[in-house]
Design a protein around this motif. Structure first.
Motif, short mmCIF file in Angstrom:
data_model
loop_
_atom_site.label_atom_id
_atom_site.label_comp_id
_atom_site.label_asym_id
_atom_site.label_seq_id
_atom_site.Cartn_x
_atom_site.Cartn_y
_atom_site.Cartn_z
N GLU A 192 0.81 -1.22 0.00
CA GLU A 192 0.00 0.00 0.00
C GLU A 192 0.84 1.27 0.00
N CYS A 193 2.14 1.14 0.23
CA CYS A 193 3.02 2.31 0.16
C CYS A 193 3.02 2.94 -1.24
N PHE A 194 2.68 2.14 -2.22
CA PHE A 194 2.76 2.60 -3.60
C PHE A 194 1.42 3.12 -4.13
N ASP A 195 0.46 3.20 -3.23
CA ASP A 195 -0.83 3.81 -3.55
C ASP A 195 -0.89 5.16 -2.83
N PRO A 196 -0.72 6.28 -3.55
CA PRO A 196 -0.67 7.59 -2.89
C PRO A 196 -1.96 7.96 -2.17
N ASN A 197 -3.05 7.26 -2.45
CA ASN A 197 -4.33 7.55 -1.80
C ASN A 197 -4.58 6.69 -0.56
N SER A 198 -3.65 5.78 -0.28
CA SER A 198 -3.83 4.87 0.85
C SER A 198 -3.31 5.51 2.14
N LEU A 204 2.77 3.77 6.75
CA LEU A 204 3.92 2.88 6.60
C LEU A 204 5.15 3.66 6.13
N LEU A 205 4.95 4.57 5.17
CA LEU A 205 6.07 5.37 4.66
C LEU A 205 6.63 6.28 5.75
N PHE A 207 6.56 5.58 8.90
CA PHE A 207 7.27 4.68 9.81
C PHE A 207 8.64 4.31 9.26
N LEU A 208 8.72 4.01 7.98
CA LEU A 208 9.97 3.59 7.37
C LEU A 208 11.00 4.71 7.30
N THR A 209 10.54 5.94 7.18
CA THR A 209 11.45 7.07 7.00
C THR A 209 11.57 7.96 8.23
N PHE A 210 10.82 7.65 9.29
CA PHE A 210 10.81 8.47 10.50
C PHE A 210 10.41 9.90 10.19
N ARG A 211 9.50 10.07 9.24
CA ARG A 211 8.95 11.38 8.90
C ARG A 211 7.45 11.31 9.09
N GLU A 212 6.89 12.28 9.83
CA GLU A 212 5.46 12.24 10.12
C GLU A 212 4.61 12.35 8.85
N HIS A 213 5.09 13.14 7.90
CA HIS A 213 4.35 13.31 6.64
C HIS A 213 5.31 13.04 5.48
N PHE A 214 5.26 11.85 4.94
CA PHE A 214 6.20 11.44 3.90
C PHE A 214 6.14 12.34 2.68
#
Length: 255
Positions: A192-198, A204-205, A207-214
């Motif tokens: 679902e990381c590859f669905d920009p509407n998810s 998940l993104l 979480f993976l990047t430690f950024r609140e808003h990817f």
């Protein structure tokens, strides 16, 4: 006999009590499991548990979990509400240093300033036959691939420098310490990381990047490069799904 069982038996050999130290224990989810296992294995030995954690909120969760476990009520807990560096300075300032039979540092060595000196200090607190257990992301994991490819973009005040199992092993070797390494194999579905509407994908993104808003944290080019890396090199693809490699390394360091 499995390495974990051997290490557990060694920890309790010829002991009249067991002293445990958790460093960076967070909400204590894993601590509770380990302490329950030790208590069932060494049912006749008194157990004490010192906990070092800088977050008051996390410690509150830990204490709440302990209260829900009847089998942990006999364990004497000492709570140190401070980061590892502050605890080290506090202990160094004491003349009589307490020793421990089991010390664990789970997913926390990303946050210390001096990796080798931190390991050296905690290793010095081990009793005879004691073990220092370090769990950290494996060098072959998707985490390592992602964070070493984009260190300038991902490292921040929260995680100033990325470390994986290879960094830990290099420190252990430089200190001349004996250790055993075991691997914990795991994957996570990040399709679902590859669905920009998810919304799940966005969480998940983050979480993976430690950024609140990817999507707001990176330029379009960097976002595209990160997503391409996640799809192509950080795991596997199967039946239309993308699985992120979450492998961990569990390292037992001997006293």
């Amino acid at each position: 006999m499995k390495t974990e069982a051997v290490n557990l038996i060694c920890i309790g050999a010829d002991k009249s009590n067991l002293a445990v130290l958790g460093v960076g224990s967070g909400g204590g989810e894993l601590d509770v499991q380990m302490l329950s296992l030790m208590q069932s294995t060494f049912s006749t030995l008194p157990i004490t548990a010192d906990v070092v954690e800088g977050s008051t909120e996390m410690l509150a969760k830990f204490k709440a979990s302990v209260m829900k476990c009847d089998n942990l009520q006999k364990i004497s807990f000492t709570w140190h509400i401070m980061p590892s560096e502050e605890y080290i300075q506090k202990i160094k300032g004491k003349g009589n240093v307490r020793k421990f039979d089991f010390i664990h540092m789970i997913q926390m060595l990303y946050y210390v300033d001096d990796l080798t000196e931190t390991i050296k200090f905690y290793h010095s607190l081990l009793n005879k036959n004691g073990r220092l257990m370090i769990i950290i992301e494996s060098t072959d994991s998707g985490w390592s691939t992602l964070w070493t490819t984009f260190p300038n973009e991902l490292c921040s005040e929260v995680v100033p420098v990325y470390r994986s199992s290879s960094d830990i092993l290099a420190s252990l070797k430089s200190l001349g310490l004996k250790y055993e390494e075991r691997f914990i194999h795991n994957t996570c579905d990040i399709t679902e990381c590859f669905d920009p509407n998810s919304k799940t994908g966005q969480r998940l993104l983050s979480f993976l990047t430690f950024r609140e808003h990817f999507y707001q944290s990176f330029t379009p080019q960097i976002r595209a490069e990160i997503l391409n890396l996640l799809r192509s090199r950080c795991g596997t693809q199967k039946e239309g799904k993308v699985y992120f490699n979450c492998n961990l390394s569990c390292i037992f360091v001997q006293a």
